[in-house]
Design an enzyme around this catalytic site. Structure first.
Site, PDB file in Angstrom:
ATOM      1  N   GLY A 106     -13.811  18.009 -14.324  1.00 49.66           N
ATOM      2  CA  GLY A 106     -13.547  19.130 -13.440  1.00 49.66           C
ATOM      3  C   GLY A 106     -14.807  19.519 -12.689  1.00 49.66           C
ATOM      4  N   TYR A 126      -3.700  16.245  -0.652  1.00 49.34           N
ATOM      5  CA  TYR A 126      -4.306  17.427  -1.288  1.00 49.34           C
ATOM      6  C   TYR A 126      -4.810  18.447  -0.276  1.00 49.34           C
ATOM      7  CZ  TYR A 126      -4.857  14.117  -5.231  1.00 49.34           C
ATOM      8  OH  TYR A 126      -4.666  13.196  -6.221  1.00 49.34           O
ATOM      9  N   CYS A 183       3.150   5.513  10.883  1.00 52.17           N
ATOM     10  CA  CYS A 183       4.261   6.101  11.620  1.00 52.17           C
ATOM     11  C   CYS A 183       4.930   7.203  10.825  1.00 52.17           C
ATOM     12  CB  CYS A 183       5.223   5.015  12.067  1.00 52.17           C
ATOM     13  SG  CYS A 183       4.429   4.027  13.339  1.00 52.17           S
ATOM     14  N   TYR A 211     -11.085   8.530  -5.576  1.00 56.28           N
ATOM     15  CA  TYR A 211      -9.679   8.660  -5.158  1.00 56.28           C
ATOM     16  C   TYR A 211      -9.483   8.273  -3.691  1.00 56.28           C
ATOM     17  CZ  TYR A 211     -10.101  11.259  -9.479  1.00 56.28           C
ATOM     18  OH  TYR A 211     -10.408  11.613 -10.761  1.00 56.28           O
ATOM     19  N   ARG A 236      -6.243  11.582   0.597  1.00 63.57           N
ATOM     20  CA  ARG A 236      -6.609  12.926   0.135  1.00 63.57           C
ATOM     21  C   ARG A 236      -6.334  14.041   1.160  1.00 63.57           C
ATOM     22  NH1 ARG A 236     -11.003  14.552  -1.332  1.00 63.57           N
ATOM     23  NH2 ARG A 236     -10.400  15.607  -3.240  1.00 63.57           N
ATOM     24  N   PRO A 271     -16.584  12.675 -16.455  1.00 60.50           N
ATOM     25  CA  PRO A 271     -16.713  12.869 -15.012  1.00 60.50           C
ATOM     26  C   PRO A 271     -16.187  11.676 -14.217  1.00 60.50           C
ATOM     27  CG  PRO A 271     -18.823  12.217 -15.959  1.00 60.50           C
ATOM     28  CD  PRO A 271     -17.879  12.424 -17.115  1.00 60.50           C
ATOM     29  N   GLY A 272     -15.382  11.956 -13.198  1.00 59.10           N
ATOM     30  CA  GLY A 272     -14.943  10.903 -12.286  1.00 59.10           C
ATOM     31  C   GLY A 272     -15.591  11.156 -10.936  1.00 59.10           C
TER      32      GLY A 272
HETATM   33  C1  LIG Z   1      -8.738  12.555 -13.783  1.00 57.51           C
HETATM   34  C2  LIG Z   1      -9.329  12.805 -15.097  1.00 57.51           C
HETATM   35  C3  LIG Z   1     -10.707  13.030 -15.226  1.00 57.51           C
HETATM   36  C4  LIG Z   1     -11.656  13.055 -14.040  1.00 57.51           C
HETATM   37  O1  LIG Z   1     -11.515  14.143 -13.217  1.00 57.51           O
HETATM   38  P1  LIG Z   1     -12.546  14.359 -11.992  1.00 57.51           P
HETATM   39  O2  LIG Z   1     -12.105  15.613 -11.345  1.00 57.51           O
HETATM   40  O3  LIG Z   1     -12.441  13.162 -11.101  1.00 57.51           O
HETATM   41  O4  LIG Z   1     -13.913  14.430 -12.569  1.00 57.51           O
HETATM   42  C5  LIG Z   1     -11.209  13.205 -16.499  1.00 57.51           C
HETATM   43  N1  LIG Z   1     -10.413  13.180 -17.597  1.00 57.51           N
HETATM   44  C6  LIG Z   1      -9.090  12.962 -17.515  1.00 57.51           C
HETATM   45  C7  LIG Z   1      -8.275  12.915 -18.746  1.00 57.51           C
HETATM   46  C8  LIG Z   1      -8.502  12.772 -16.268  1.00 57.51           C
HETATM   47  O5  LIG Z   1      -7.176  12.574 -16.191  1.00 57.51           O
END
Ligand SMILES: *Cc1c(COP(=O)(O)O)cnc(C)c1O
Length: 404
Positions: free
Chosen positions: A222, A306, A332, A360, A302, A264-265
């Site tokens: 998050g 979103y 289209c 993403y 995105r 973290p992603g």
């Molecule tokens: C998507 C996800 C994340 C990563 O969230 P980010 O907002 O990209 O950091 C971490 N843990 C779980 C279980 C997720 O589904």
């Protein structure tokens, strides 16, 4: 100093590999991971890169090289991680709404497994009992302020087992003798207020007393990164300090040490990514000046999905006069990247770059409109490497079975 690619580097990639193209900057990923590692240096912290944000095998290898672990949400991501060289214990498998067979497959591979449903926990207990340590994903129902977005921790969320079902969890754990090694929560993306994490941590500490063999608490992710110039970013340094303090208090009061895990992603890869497209047409209507680019929401969903804001720049005409444009794709269907955006004058053929496109971006791309998926390029030590070829026409037919 913040790592960034220059306009010249991006133009050179666009000229060499064509557009649309995703470009990733290795050193920026390393910088982001170092920032997290530093922020949590006083905690017993481990980081698991949430690879659903970007799974190119080269990115996974980089992440491993830089010292992080991997969080996977499907068995295929787990297998990609193993292929990239991660040891099973460096992988955390956090699936949602999967068949029990997928959990079994993860266990057979020896990875850490997160269970987020009572029925699966029961089946797990019946089959594995105490033989395989497991993590339980909880839904902490955190409802604070309203100054942030909670998307997965609220009462209507499909994720996790409610903390109000703790009695039921305990029943299953006791009767089937499950070894609960971890407790997990992930309350959603883009949390600006560090107190949300701390509140979650307190809930986890409270739940921890039910599990004498607990080894770690996983706070998910998050972490927010800035998308606009004046955007806030999660203050990880301050969060790290507060988490360390909270753990010190917990350890003193409870006489046991726990690890803290994060997933973290976006934080690791978002800013490392640039999406370069070409302006195909300028279209002046009665109300608007459109820039129509050679891409669409099939490549970067995105904004449409979103309502996400991505900074856009015309890298081919950086000193041109500023004008207001609406930037649209070629799909289209309504396909708008940005309304009323101030850009340096765009001419047909100019390259535009979307910033913060690492997370993403490519990962959510599709072949809608029978358009081809873009190429991916990695820049490391100043050198560009093609890490995914652009789709070819034949790829569209690859899995189709012609019967007529
Ligand atoms: C998507 C996800 C994340 C990563 O969230 P980010 O907002 O990209 O950091 C971490 N843990 C779980 C279980 C997720 O589904």
């Amino acid at each position: 100093m913040s790592q960034q690619l220059t306009k010249e580097q991006l133009i050179s990639v666009a000229n060499e590999y064509g557009t649309p193209v995703y470009v990733y900057h290795a050193e920026k990923i390393e910088e982001q991971l170092n920032e997290l590692t530093n922020a949590f240096k006083d905690c017993n912290a481990k980081f698991f890169y949430a690879c659903k944000s970007l799974t190119n095998i080269n990115i996974l290898k980089l992440i491993k090289q830089y010292g992080a672990n991997l969080d996977c949400v499907s068995i295929n991501e787990v297998n990609l991680g193993l292929k990239a060289g991660f040891a099973p214990k460096q992988i955390l498998f956090t699936p949602n709404c999967v068949d029990f067979e997928e959990i079994e497959a993860g266990i057979a591979l020896g990875v850490n497994v997160n269970i987020d449903n009572i029925s699966l926990l029961e089946r797990f207990g019946n089959k594995y009992g105490h033989t395989y340590p497991v993590c339980i994903r909880l839904n902490p129902h955190i409802m604070a302020g309203g100054n942030f977005k909670i998307s997965t921790g609220h009462i209507d969320s499909k994720f996790g087992i409610s903390i109000h079902q703790m009695r039921h969890i305990e029943r299953i754990v006791k009767t089937t003798n499950i070894h609960v090694a971890g407790l997990h929560m992930h309350t959603g993306s883009e949390i600006k207020d560090v107190n949300v994490f701390l509140q979650g941590l307190e809930v986890m500490f409270d739940m921890a007393r039910h599990f004498p063999k607990l080894e770690f608490i996983d706070l998910g992710s998050g972490f927010k990164v800035p998308y606009q110039d004046d955007d806030v970013k999660t203050d990880v340094a301050s969060l790290g300090k507060k988490v360390a303090e909270a753990f010190a208090v917990y350890e003193k009061e409870n006489g046991r040490k726990l690890e803290i895990w994060f997933e973290p992603g976006k934080f690791l890869v978002s800013e490392s990514g640039y999406f370069v497209v070409k302006a195909n047409v300028i279209k002046q209507t009665t109300a608007t000046v459109f820039v129509g680019v050679n891409s669409g929401f099939n490549h970067l969903i995105r904004p449409m999905f979103y309502e996400a804001y991505h900074r856009i720049e015309n890298i081919s005409n950086p000193n041109g006069p500023e004008r207001i444009y609406t930037v649209v794709g070629n799909i289209c269907e309504t396909d708008t990247f940005a309304w009323d955006r101030k850009l340096r004058e765009v001419r047909e053929g100019d390259f535009l770059v979307f910033y913060n496109a690492g997370a993403y971006g490519f990962e959510m791309s599709s072949n809608f409109n029978s358009r081809l998926k873009p190429a991916e390029v990695l820049i490391k030590d100043g050198k560009a490497y093609l890490i995914r070829k652009r789709d070819e026409f034949a790829d569209l037919l690859k899995n189709q079975v012609e019967v007529l």
